[in-house]
Design a protein around this motif. Sequence first.
Motif, PDB file in Angstrom:
ATOM      1  N   GLY A 195      -7.192   3.098   5.057  1.00 21.35           N
ATOM      2  CA  GLY A 195      -7.957   3.234   3.806  1.00 21.35           C
ATOM      3  C   GLY A 195      -7.026   3.235   2.608  1.00 21.35           C
ATOM      4  O   GLY A 195      -6.086   2.441   2.519  1.00 21.35           O
ATOM      5  N   SER A 229      -4.622   4.945   2.000  1.00 16.78           N
ATOM      6  CA  SER A 229      -3.223   5.258   2.261  1.00 16.78           C
ATOM      7  C   SER A 229      -2.368   4.041   2.584  1.00 16.78           C
ATOM      8  O   SER A 229      -1.148   4.166   2.669  1.00 16.78           O
ATOM      9  N   LYS A 241      -2.479  11.903   4.201  1.00 19.85           N
ATOM     10  CA  LYS A 241      -2.648  13.067   3.324  1.00 19.85           C
ATOM     11  C   LYS A 241      -3.182  14.244   4.132  1.00 19.85           C
ATOM     12  O   LYS A 241      -2.578  15.285   4.222  1.00 19.85           O
ATOM     13  N   ASN A 242      -4.346  13.977   4.712  1.00 14.68           N
ATOM     14  CA  ASN A 242      -4.948  14.992   5.556  1.00 14.68           C
ATOM     15  C   ASN A 242      -4.567  14.572   6.973  1.00 14.68           C
ATOM     16  O   ASN A 242      -5.140  13.668   7.527  1.00 14.68           O
ATOM     17  N   GLY A 254      -5.885  11.383  -4.608  1.00 13.30           N
ATOM     18  CA  GLY A 254      -6.591  10.960  -3.389  1.00 13.30           C
ATOM     19  C   GLY A 254      -6.046   9.607  -2.934  1.00 13.30           C
ATOM     20  O   GLY A 254      -5.509   8.838  -3.745  1.00 13.30           O
ATOM     21  N   ARG A 282      -7.036   6.615  -2.362  1.00  9.11           N
ATOM     22  CA  ARG A 282      -7.324   5.342  -3.034  1.00  9.11           C
ATOM     23  C   ARG A 282      -6.742   5.243  -4.437  1.00  9.11           C
ATOM     24  O   ARG A 282      -6.822   4.190  -5.068  1.00  9.11           O
ATOM     25  N   GLU A 295     -15.631   3.732  -1.916  1.00 10.79           N
ATOM     26  CA  GLU A 295     -15.493   5.160  -1.608  1.00 10.79           C
ATOM     27  C   GLU A 295     -15.696   6.027  -2.844  1.00 10.79           C
ATOM     28  O   GLU A 295     -16.075   7.183  -2.749  1.00 10.79           O
TER      29      GLU A 295
HETATM   30  O1  PA5 Z   1      -9.102   6.908  -0.367  1.00 10.59           O
HETATM   31  C1  PA5 Z   1      -9.155   7.860   0.396  1.00 10.59           C
HETATM   32  O2  PA5 Z   1      -9.074   9.046   0.020  1.00 10.59           O
HETATM   33  C2  PA5 Z   1      -9.300   7.614   1.878  1.00 10.59           C
HETATM   34  O3  PA5 Z   1      -9.562   6.268   2.120  1.00 10.59           O
HETATM   35  C3  PA5 Z   1      -8.037   8.006   2.611  1.00 10.59           C
HETATM   36  O4  PA5 Z   1      -6.943   7.342   2.041  1.00 10.59           O
HETATM   37  C4  PA5 Z   1      -8.125   7.653   4.080  1.00 10.59           C
HETATM   38  O5  PA5 Z   1      -9.261   8.227   4.647  1.00 10.59           O
HETATM   39  C5  PA5 Z   1      -6.902   8.135   4.829  1.00 10.59           C
HETATM   40  O6  PA5 Z   1      -6.745   9.495   4.655  1.00 10.59           O
HETATM   41  P1  PA5 Z   1      -5.476  10.271   5.142  1.00 10.59           P
HETATM   42  O7  PA5 Z   1      -4.301   9.791   4.359  1.00 10.59           O
HETATM   43  O8  PA5 Z   1      -5.771  11.689   4.834  1.00 10.59           O
HETATM   44  O9  PA5 Z   1      -5.308   9.991   6.598  1.00 10.59           O
END
Ligand code: PA5
Length: 418
Positions: free
Chosen positions: A79, A81, A131-132, A191, A193, A276
């Motif tokens: 996503g 990330s 991130k998470n 976040g 994105r 998103e």
């Molecule tokens: O834009 C977003 O917040 C999401 O698409 C995250 O980047 C995606 O879900 C990946 O999350 P994480 O980095 O916590 O694994």
Amino acid sequence: MLKFKLLDEKCQAEQMLGGYIKAHENIFKSVVGGETCYSDALGWLHTERWAGPAQLDRLEALADTIRNNADVFVVIGVGGSNNAARSVIEALKTADGPEIMYAGNTLSPHALCQMMARLKGRSVYIDCIAKNFETLEPGASFRILRKYLCDTYGAKEAAKRIIATGTKGSLLESLCTGHGYTFLEFPEDVGGRYTAITAVGLLPVAVAGIDIRALVKGAQAMEKSLFETPAAENIAFKYACLRSIYYDKGYALEMLASFEPQLRWFYKWWVQLFAETEGKDGRGLFPVCGEYSEELHAVGQFVQDGTPLMFETFLDVLDPGASLVIENDGIQDAFDYLDGMDFAQINRTAFEATVRAHKAKLPCLILEVQRLDAFHFGQLFYFFMLSCYLSARLLGVNPFDQPGVEAYKRWMFDGLGK
Ligand code: PA5
């Protein structure tokens, strides 16, 4: 700087735009003033915060080490990330430096086995971006790649080849501390994105040999311009207001289209950013993309003649940065009219013809970008991130959460016995 044009014979939104901007100017002012209600998500708004000189020095030094030692660099992330980095790398990469591969964005054993097979016998470095650190795709891929590196190089050498980008205080950070991996900070107040201009997006781009200083400069030039330009002339606010006007008029989709296939991965970044950010509470424009001219032979039919669902935003790249002239080879085919013509001219003619045909049927917006280089990617990232934030505020949704993605996860984790 980017330029913005509106061609709307259908609903003449141009006439409504001034009044709409005036009526919603408070939202613009609130956003550029810094909204305390979103302060935990606005770390990207001032690019200096996570892409200042010290940060760029560190990222470039790390990227140099990787470039000097790696044949392959695997970016693990999903996503937001990994999309920003991938969109620049796939557009601007050269043959020089390590091959960039991607993992953590699929659960397909076929895709993962194919990727792993391409690592054999090559010097591999990885960056796990999460991130998470609970997201399944990057977590599962990180396991496989970590084990591969330890089995191939031994734990000590593997540790030198593992980078992880996570939040301070996270489990990912303790893994780095415990095992000697390099830790990079994923900003807590950004976040996924919105991370294009942070270590998340910048390290992989630097490893690919792309000038991250130029990228950041482009974003900063756009930031300055958008913060200094009043609402009525501000291209990000105008774009956000037009999206909102079309949404209120019943349009359900925005199609981002261009005649440069170099933008293929950028579309994915743009789709993820807007989907998103805005698709919540039963609202939002559905973002789709059109890779022209190829898709004029596919979705082009629908755009011109199908259900009138969408308006279209063209990214017009003024300088294609290449030239290829079609010569006459003495064989009589049906294409003599192209003799001596440059593909740049042919592609532009196709673009102009498409706009002409589509604008009679649906609202068309044109965003002109001078050329596709690191500086202009920086401009595009910042322009769309700020526009998206403004657009979500006009729509009345929270621009920084994504509660909808939790629904399938509950069932999936249930099925996996988490
Ligand atoms: O834009 C977003 O917040 C999401 O698409 C995250 O980047 C995606 O879900 C990946 O999350 P994480 O980095 O916590 O694994």
